[in-house]
Design a protein around this motif. Sequence first.
Motif, PDB file in Angstrom:
ATOM      1  N   CYS A   1     -10.457  76.050  38.572  1.00  0.00           N
ATOM      2  CA  CYS A   1     -10.386  74.860  39.427  1.00  0.00           C
ATOM      3  C   CYS A   1     -10.550  75.227  40.897  1.00  0.00           C
ATOM      4  O   CYS A   1     -11.216  74.509  41.655  1.00  0.00           O
ATOM      5  N   GLY A   2      -9.971  76.357  41.316  1.00  0.00           N
ATOM      6  CA  GLY A   2     -10.091  76.786  42.703  1.00  0.00           C
ATOM      7  C   GLY A   2     -11.525  77.120  43.071  1.00  0.00           C
ATOM      8  O   GLY A   2     -12.020  76.724  44.141  1.00  0.00           O
ATOM      9  N   ARG A   3     -12.220  77.833  42.173  1.00  0.00           N
ATOM     10  CA  ARG A   3     -13.615  78.202  42.449  1.00  0.00           C
ATOM     11  C   ARG A   3     -14.483  76.969  42.600  1.00  0.00           C
ATOM     12  O   ARG A   3     -15.279  76.859  43.550  1.00  0.00           O
ATOM     13  N   TYR A   4     -14.350  76.016  41.692  1.00  0.00           N
ATOM     14  CA  TYR A   4     -15.255  74.874  41.710  1.00  0.00           C
ATOM     15  C   TYR A   4     -14.813  73.785  42.673  1.00  0.00           C
ATOM     16  O   TYR A   4     -15.634  72.959  43.076  1.00  0.00           O
ATOM     17  N   LEU A   5     -13.543  73.796  43.066  1.00  0.00           N
ATOM     18  CA  LEU A   5     -13.131  72.937  44.175  1.00  0.00           C
ATOM     19  C   LEU A   5     -13.805  73.427  45.454  1.00  0.00           C
ATOM     20  O   LEU A   5     -14.322  72.627  46.254  1.00  0.00           O
ATOM     21  N   ALA A   6     -13.837  74.760  45.639  1.00  0.00           N
ATOM     22  CA  ALA A   6     -14.526  75.330  46.795  1.00  0.00           C
ATOM     23  C   ALA A   6     -16.022  75.029  46.735  1.00  0.00           C
ATOM     24  O   ALA A   6     -16.644  74.681  47.753  1.00  0.00           O
ATOM     25  N   PHE A   7     -16.612  75.145  45.545  1.00  0.00           N
ATOM     26  CA  PHE A   7     -18.030  74.844  45.366  1.00  0.00           C
ATOM     27  C   PHE A   7     -18.327  73.404  45.771  1.00  0.00           C
ATOM     28  O   PHE A   7     -19.300  73.125  46.495  1.00  0.00           O
TER      29      PHE A   7
ATOM     30  N   ALA B   1     -11.072  68.788  41.409  1.00  0.00           N
ATOM     31  CA  ALA B   1      -9.940  68.191  42.132  1.00  0.00           C
ATOM     32  C   ALA B   1      -8.917  67.621  41.161  1.00  0.00           C
ATOM     33  O   ALA B   1      -7.695  67.788  41.350  1.00  0.00           O
ATOM     34  N   LEU B   2      -9.388  66.944  40.118  1.00  0.00           N
ATOM     35  CA  LEU B   2      -8.479  66.409  39.102  1.00  0.00           C
ATOM     36  C   LEU B   2      -7.738  67.539  38.393  1.00  0.00           C
ATOM     37  O   LEU B   2      -6.530  67.456  38.148  1.00  0.00           O
ATOM     38  N   GLY B   3      -8.462  68.603  38.061  1.00  0.00           N
ATOM     39  CA  GLY B   3      -7.831  69.738  37.401  1.00  0.00           C
ATOM     40  C   GLY B   3      -6.795  70.408  38.286  1.00  0.00           C
ATOM     41  O   GLY B   3      -5.695  70.756  37.825  1.00  0.00           O
ATOM     42  N   TYR B   4      -7.138  70.576  39.562  1.00  0.00           N
ATOM     43  CA  TYR B   4      -6.201  71.208  40.505  1.00  0.00           C
ATOM     44  C   TYR B   4      -4.961  70.335  40.684  1.00  0.00           C
ATOM     45  O   TYR B   4      -3.831  70.836  40.732  1.00  0.00           O
ATOM     46  N   GLY B   5      -5.188  69.010  40.781  1.00  0.00           N
ATOM     47  CA  GLY B   5      -4.055  68.105  40.911  1.00  0.00           C
ATOM     48  C   GLY B   5      -3.162  68.117  39.689  1.00  0.00           C
ATOM     49  O   GLY B   5      -1.923  68.074  39.804  1.00  0.00           O
ATOM     50  N   ALA B   6      -3.791  68.196  38.494  1.00  0.00           N
ATOM     51  CA  ALA B   6      -3.005  68.256  37.264  1.00  0.00           C
ATOM     52  C   ALA B   6      -2.156  69.525  37.210  1.00  0.00           C
ATOM     53  O   ALA B   6      -0.987  69.490  36.788  1.00  0.00           O
TER      54      ALA B   6
ATOM     55  N   GLY C   1      -1.006  71.063  39.787  1.00  0.00           N
ATOM     56  CA  GLY C   1       0.068  70.849  40.739  1.00  0.00           C
ATOM     57  C   GLY C   1       1.197  70.025  40.153  1.00  0.00           C
ATOM     58  O   GLY C   1       2.386  70.321  40.357  1.00  0.00           O
ATOM     59  N   LEU C   2       0.853  68.982  39.388  1.00  0.00           N
ATOM     60  CA  LEU C   2       1.877  68.159  38.746  1.00  0.00           C
ATOM     61  C   LEU C   2       2.634  68.946  37.687  1.00  0.00           C
ATOM     62  O   LEU C   2       3.864  68.823  37.561  1.00  0.00           O
ATOM     63  N   VAL C   3       1.913  69.762  36.930  1.00  0.00           N
ATOM     64  CA  VAL C   3       2.551  70.592  35.901  1.00  0.00           C
ATOM     65  C   VAL C   3       3.546  71.551  36.532  1.00  0.00           C
ATOM     66  O   VAL C   3       4.635  71.802  35.986  1.00  0.00           O
ATOM     67  N   SER C   4       3.196  72.088  37.707  1.00  0.00           N
ATOM     68  CA  SER C   4       4.067  73.071  38.358  1.00  0.00           C
ATOM     69  C   SER C   4       5.381  72.461  38.846  1.00  0.00           C
ATOM     70  O   SER C   4       6.322  73.196  39.171  1.00  0.00           O
ATOM     71  N   LEU C   5       5.451  71.127  38.916  1.00  0.00           N
ATOM     72  CA  LEU C   5       6.675  70.475  39.380  1.00  0.00           C
ATOM     73  C   LEU C   5       7.781  70.512  38.331  1.00  0.00           C
ATOM     74  O   LEU C   5       8.948  70.325  38.664  1.00  0.00           O
ATOM     75  N   THR C   6       7.407  70.722  37.073  1.00  0.00           N
ATOM     76  CA  THR C   6       8.404  70.821  36.014  1.00  0.00           C
ATOM     77  C   THR C   6       8.784  72.283  35.809  1.00  0.00           C
ATOM     78  O   THR C   6       7.944  73.175  35.969  1.00  0.00           O
ATOM     79  N   PRO C   7      10.031  72.568  35.448  1.00  0.00           N
ATOM     80  CA  PRO C   7      10.445  73.970  35.245  1.00  0.00           C
ATOM     81  C   PRO C   7       9.603  74.682  34.188  1.00  0.00           C
ATOM     82  O   PRO C   7       9.197  75.830  34.382  1.00  0.00           O
ATOM     83  N   ALA C   8       9.347  74.004  33.078  1.00  0.00           N
ATOM     84  CA  ALA C   8       8.550  74.630  32.009  1.00  0.00           C
ATOM     85  C   ALA C   8       7.121  74.883  32.468  1.00  0.00           C
ATOM     86  O   ALA C   8       6.535  75.937  32.197  1.00  0.00           O
ATOM     87  N   GLY C   9       6.563  73.912  33.197  1.00  0.00           N
ATOM     88  CA  GLY C   9       5.193  74.066  33.684  1.00  0.00           C
ATOM     89  C   GLY C   9       5.088  75.179  34.709  1.00  0.00           C
ATOM     90  O   GLY C   9       4.138  75.958  34.687  1.00  0.00           O
ATOM     91  N   ALA C  10       6.066  75.255  35.612  1.00  0.00           N
ATOM     92  CA  ALA C  10       6.062  76.318  36.620  1.00  0.00           C
ATOM     93  C   ALA C  10       6.153  77.688  35.968  1.00  0.00           C
ATOM     94  O   ALA C  10       5.475  78.637  36.374  1.00  0.00           O
TER      95      ALA C  10
ATOM     96  N   VAL D   1       2.744  81.074  38.830  1.00  0.00           N
ATOM     97  CA  VAL D   1       2.508  81.174  40.267  1.00  0.00           C
ATOM     98  C   VAL D   1       2.940  79.869  40.918  1.00  0.00           C
ATOM     99  O   VAL D   1       2.955  78.818  40.286  1.00  0.00           O
ATOM    100  N   ALA D   2       3.251  79.962  42.198  1.00  0.00           N
ATOM    101  CA  ALA D   2       3.637  78.775  42.952  1.00  0.00           C
ATOM    102  C   ALA D   2       2.385  78.056  43.454  1.00  0.00           C
ATOM    103  O   ALA D   2       1.471  78.683  43.990  1.00  0.00           O
ATOM    104  N   MET D   3       2.346  76.758  43.247  1.00  0.00           N
ATOM    105  CA  MET D   3       1.224  75.954  43.743  1.00  0.00           C
ATOM    106  C   MET D   3       1.453  75.633  45.223  1.00  0.00           C
ATOM    107  O   MET D   3       2.599  75.595  45.674  1.00  0.00           O
ATOM    108  N   PRO D   4       0.405  75.434  46.031  1.00  0.00           N
ATOM    109  CA  PRO D   4      -0.976  75.299  45.575  1.00  0.00           C
ATOM    110  C   PRO D   4      -1.805  76.577  45.600  1.00  0.00           C
ATOM    111  O   PRO D   4      -2.869  76.612  45.005  1.00  0.00           O
TER     112      PRO D   4
END
Length: 331
Positions: free
Chosen positions: A35-41, A205-210, A212-221, A226-229
């Motif tokens: 997601c980071g590579r293609y967000l930059a692209f 962008a949708l993938g990166y945002g998703a 980020g939302l996953v990282s807000l939960t303890p299990a997702g983090a 790694v810490a987002m973003p």
Amino acid sequence: MSIGILCALVAGLMWGLVFVTPLLLPDYPAALLSCGRYLAFGLIALPIAWFDRARLRELERSDWIEALKLSAIGNLLYYLCLAAAIQRAGGALPTMIIGTLPVVIAICSNLRDPRERLPWRELLPPLVLIAIGIACVNQVELERLRAEGSLDAGRYLGGALLALAAVACWTWYPIRNADWMRAHPDRHPRSWATAQGLMTLPLAALGYGALGLVSLTPAGAAGLGVAMPFGPEPLRFVLMMLAVGLLASWVGTLCWNAASQRLPTTLLGQLIVFETLAALGYAMLLRGRWPDAATLAGIVLLVAGVLLALRVRPRRGPDGTDADAQPVTPA
């Protein structure tokens, strides 16, 4: 044809960079790297699109849908599978499997389109040389992993399956992309590369945002690790994503589009070997070790196979013209 081969070479040199990125950022999950590579692209494509807006207006709705498909499968999904494979199995096995792309694409192209069909008897020797060269190079890498005791069978198998999925994505992508380029010889390769970047942007962008939302939960983090973003090395991560977004994604796609307009798909598929050679070269530089005799022998076989393949010409059609003859607009 010479310009097409040169463009394919430059694309391979650019794409080889994506193989070392997961090794330089080992703590980052594959989904974040993709997601980071293609967000930059996509972000890089925005200012380029402004200057190229006249050509982009010529694209129809069906063209944008095609760009979206190519971006989703050939960009995001492919690199997600490749980065995950490299992180699980190291650089050796994924490079070996991805290195079979010239053989797989050449065979698929020969089977699917009689207009571009190359004689099997002439095509087989270079394909065999390429396959043997890939096997030689990667056998050395596999032995090194075994000697270091870093070979986890389950993780290694998972990496192999993900690399096979990446091969499937990138067998489909160049054939489908070449079909579009040849059907639209009046379109400029740069504008088509930019169009794919624009279509990649909302997906990334949708993938990166998703994530980020996953990282807000303890299990997702805990799952991301790694810490987002931007993770534990923000500056390094951002600079590397911008580098691969510009060089590997936009410049690589631009050069590959230019090659796709000039070369038959069967030959074009074999030139993906440049990506394998570049990835091996970058890996050796990163490792700080000169390749041994077996590795060099494998590289020589790879190059010999490509050079031999360049001598193969399509069969003549009923009207006496080359099977791959296509009208081409100069880039």
